[in-house]
Scaffold this motif. Structure first.
Motif, PDB file in Angstrom:
ATOM      1  N   SER A 200       2.801  -8.211  -7.060  1.00 33.51           N
ATOM      2  CA  SER A 200       3.253  -6.826  -6.954  1.00 33.51           C
ATOM      3  C   SER A 200       2.507  -5.928  -7.946  1.00 33.51           C
ATOM      4  O   SER A 200       2.913  -4.797  -8.201  1.00 33.51           O
ATOM      5  CB  SER A 200       4.771  -6.723  -7.133  1.00 33.51           C
ATOM      6  N   TYR A 201       1.384  -6.437  -8.490  1.00 31.50           N
ATOM      7  CA  TYR A 201       0.547  -5.606  -9.367  1.00 31.50           C
ATOM      8  C   TYR A 201       0.141  -4.330  -8.634  1.00 31.50           C
ATOM      9  O   TYR A 201      -0.256  -4.386  -7.466  1.00 31.50           O
ATOM     10  CB  TYR A 201      -0.717  -6.377  -9.784  1.00 31.50           C
ATOM     11  N   ARG A 202       0.260  -3.220  -9.293  1.00 32.06           N
ATOM     12  CA  ARG A 202      -0.230  -1.969  -8.701  1.00 32.06           C
ATOM     13  C   ARG A 202      -0.609  -0.996  -9.814  1.00 32.06           C
ATOM     14  O   ARG A 202       0.172  -0.736 -10.715  1.00 32.06           O
ATOM     15  CB  ARG A 202       0.823  -1.333  -7.790  1.00 32.06           C
ATOM     16  N   SER A 203      -1.845  -0.509  -9.753  1.00 32.30           N
ATOM     17  CA  SER A 203      -2.274   0.503 -10.700  1.00 32.30           C
ATOM     18  C   SER A 203      -3.032   1.552  -9.908  1.00 32.30           C
ATOM     19  O   SER A 203      -4.069   1.244  -9.304  1.00 32.30           O
ATOM     20  CB  SER A 203      -3.158  -0.124 -11.776  1.00 32.30           C
ATOM     21  N   ASN A 204      -2.513   2.756  -9.869  1.00 32.68           N
ATOM     22  CA  ASN A 204      -3.009   3.811  -8.969  1.00 32.68           C
ATOM     23  C   ASN A 204      -3.088   3.245  -7.553  1.00 32.68           C
ATOM     24  O   ASN A 204      -2.100   2.741  -7.054  1.00 32.68           O
ATOM     25  CB  ASN A 204      -4.332   4.379  -9.466  1.00 32.68           C
ATOM     26  N   SER A 205      -4.301   3.235  -6.966  1.00 30.71           N
ATOM     27  CA  SER A 205      -4.352   2.762  -5.577  1.00 30.71           C
ATOM     28  C   SER A 205      -4.744   1.283  -5.488  1.00 30.71           C
ATOM     29  O   SER A 205      -4.920   0.744  -4.414  1.00 30.71           O
ATOM     30  CB  SER A 205      -5.342   3.614  -4.793  1.00 30.71           C
ATOM     31  N   SER A 206      -4.885   0.616  -6.644  1.00 31.87           N
ATOM     32  CA  SER A 206      -5.347  -0.781  -6.603  1.00 31.87           C
ATOM     33  C   SER A 206      -4.184  -1.757  -6.567  1.00 31.87           C
ATOM     34  O   SER A 206      -3.257  -1.661  -7.375  1.00 31.87           O
ATOM     35  CB  SER A 206      -6.180  -1.092  -7.852  1.00 31.87           C
ATOM     36  N   ASP A 207      -4.258  -2.720  -5.634  1.00 35.60           N
ATOM     37  CA  ASP A 207      -3.274  -3.802  -5.637  1.00 35.60           C
ATOM     38  C   ASP A 207      -3.904  -5.043  -6.284  1.00 35.60           C
ATOM     39  O   ASP A 207      -5.022  -4.977  -6.809  1.00 35.60           O
ATOM     40  CB  ASP A 207      -2.741  -4.062  -4.218  1.00 35.60           C
ATOM     41  N   PHE A 208      -3.198  -6.158  -6.224  1.00 38.74           N
ATOM     42  CA  PHE A 208      -3.682  -7.337  -6.944  1.00 38.74           C
ATOM     43  C   PHE A 208      -5.015  -7.852  -6.386  1.00 38.74           C
ATOM     44  O   PHE A 208      -5.897  -8.245  -7.145  1.00 38.74           O
ATOM     45  CB  PHE A 208      -2.613  -8.429  -6.923  1.00 38.74           C
TER      46      PHE A 208
END
Ligand code: SAH
Ligand code: SF4
Length: 429
Positions: A200-208
């Motif tokens: 469930s990593y999410r930073s701005n539009s980036s997923d894992f």
């Protein structure tokens, strides 16, 4: 996760001129970083802490820090139980450690409670993650750990983690990549990305999966691992990313917890036995060499014999490559702790023994299928007792083999000649 946090604490203090010692006797500062995921872990930490009272008597100026999840959970109660502790340091307060220790030297009689769980990452980070050069993990210079997120939002009904580590917060991709680059510059060849639920990593539009693709670009990095994957959040994109990458190792740690739908629902895991099995099928179809490991629990409130048998059947159906097995332990404040812990300890012990026996049998069978196969092994070090080298396959299996040690840090083809439950024996091809 604690190991990675301990490493950060060590590095922070090294920057201030501290060095590690081998024994608590004579240390200026003693830090206990603790786990409270099960009562047993907490009890062990607290009894070890109590045993350090003798060190305090011998050296009244030593600064004692109790850090980690037990600190976060018990807060000022620690001072009541063990009055010689100077600092109780919560899970989000690591960065304050050097300052608090300095203050404790100035004011030895003051007790400091630093257990504020920070809501958002910027408050926690403030440029720290990217500016600090951690160096490599302690176990081996070749393998480093990078925490990519902290906390958890899943609230599995038995679990203390969301309460002691707060809400889920992901680190920015660029910070993670520069940390990986730093570790690789320091000699790491393999990186383990850590989070309670990396999927469930999410930073701005980036997923894992996007993050993995960025980390993969780091020159000099040979292998990528990650932990832990929550079954409900494993996406097709992630499976395809592992399949298509030469650096991401074919290993998924995918905790099932139970094979019974009734128990999975009570645990609030967000998937059924069927969904778990379908996921495993899908992964195995795309990545035939995948090694799947898991966590399993026995004795969750209301677990009947039939539920436990469903777990045994799951182990047979999936053919795990390793399983970490636990007796349910009620954690105060969690949803499950409100229910009666109604499976007697004796029954929990019997179920655990039966589960372990089956897991070991299945793992050995699985390992035997590697006989005669050539596996890529990263040569880590000389084994402690045997005069052999030890390394890991991409599937995370430990292999012992002969060699002169010149190849430490290299990836070598090793033919598997003997299979045991916990390790393999091989010969370099
Ligand atoms: N975030 C990971 C693991 C967290 S804790 C995940 O979602 O799987 C590691 C393991 O400890 C869990 O997978 C679970 O099997 C076990 N565990 C957690 N809480 C427990 C409890 N109250 N009693 C017994 N085992 C527990
Ligand atoms: Fe705990 Fe569940 Fe979060 Fe894992 S996913 S840390 S078991 S609440």
């Amino acid at each position: 996760m604690n190991d990675a946090d301990s490493e950060v604490m060590g590095r922070l203090l090294e920057r201030e001129g501290y060095g590690k010692v081998d024994f608590p006797e004579g240390a200026d500062v003693i830090i206990l970083n603790t786990c409270s995921v099960r009562q047993h872990a907490e009890d062990r930490a607290l009894s070890y802490l109590a045993s350090l009272k003798r060190v305090r008597k011998e050296n009244p100026s030593t600064v004692f820090v109790l850090a980690g999840c037990v600190a976060q959970r018990l807060k000022s109660k620690i001072f009541e139980k063990t009055p010689f502790v100077n600092i109780v340091l919560g899970t989000d307060n690591i960065l304050e450690l050097p300052k608090l220790i300095e203050e404790a030297f100035q004011k030895p009689n003051e007790k400091v409670l630093a257990t504020e769980v920070k809501g958002d990452l910027p408050k926690l980070a403030e440029g720290f993650w990217s500016s600090l050069s951690y160096g490599c993990a302690k176990n081996s210079e070749l393998m480093g750990q990078v925490t990519i997120m902290r906390g958890c939002d899943n609230f599995c009904s038995y679990c203390i983690v969301p309460y002691v580590r707060g809400r889920e917060k992901s680190k920015p991709v660029s910070d993670i990549v520069s940390e990986v680059e730093q570790k690789v510059a320091d000699g790491c060849k393999e990186i383990m990305l850590l989070g309670q639920n990396v999927n469930s990593y999410r930073s701005n539009s980036s997923d894992f999966a996007d993050l993995l693709r960025e980390v993969e670009k780091v020159n000099g990095l040979e292998r990528i691992r990650f932990m832990t994957s929550h079954p409900k959040d494993v996406s097709e994109k992630l499976i395809n990313t592992i399949r298509d990458s030469s650096k991401i190792c074919e290993h998924l740690h995918l905790p099932a917890q139970s094979g019974s739908n009734r128990i999975l629902e009570g645990m609030n895991r967000g998937y059924t036995r069927q969904q778990y099995l379908e996921l495993i099928d899908k992964i195995k179809r795309e990545i035939p060499k995948i090694s799947v490991t898991t966590d399993l629990m026995v004795g969750f409130p209301g677990e009947k014999k039939e539920d436990f048998e469903d777990t045994l059947r799951l182990v047979e159906d999936v053919e795990f490559d390793a399983a970490f097995t636990f007796k349910y332990s009620a954690r105060p404040g969690t949803q499950a702790a409100k229910e009666k812990d109604d499976v007697p300890l004796e029954t929990k012990k019997e179920r655990l023994a039966e589960l372990n026996e089956l897991c070991e049998k299945m793992v050995l069978e699985k390992n035997r299928r590697l006989l005669g196969k050539v596996e890529e092994v990263m040569v880590e070090r000389f084994a402690r007792k045997e005069k052999k080298l030890v390394g890991r396959t991409r599937g995370n299996k430990r292999v012992f083999f002969s060699g002169d040690g010149k190849d430490i840090g290299e990836l070598l083809p090793v033919e598997i000649e003997k299979a045991y439950t916990w390790s393999l024996l091989g010969r370099v091809r």
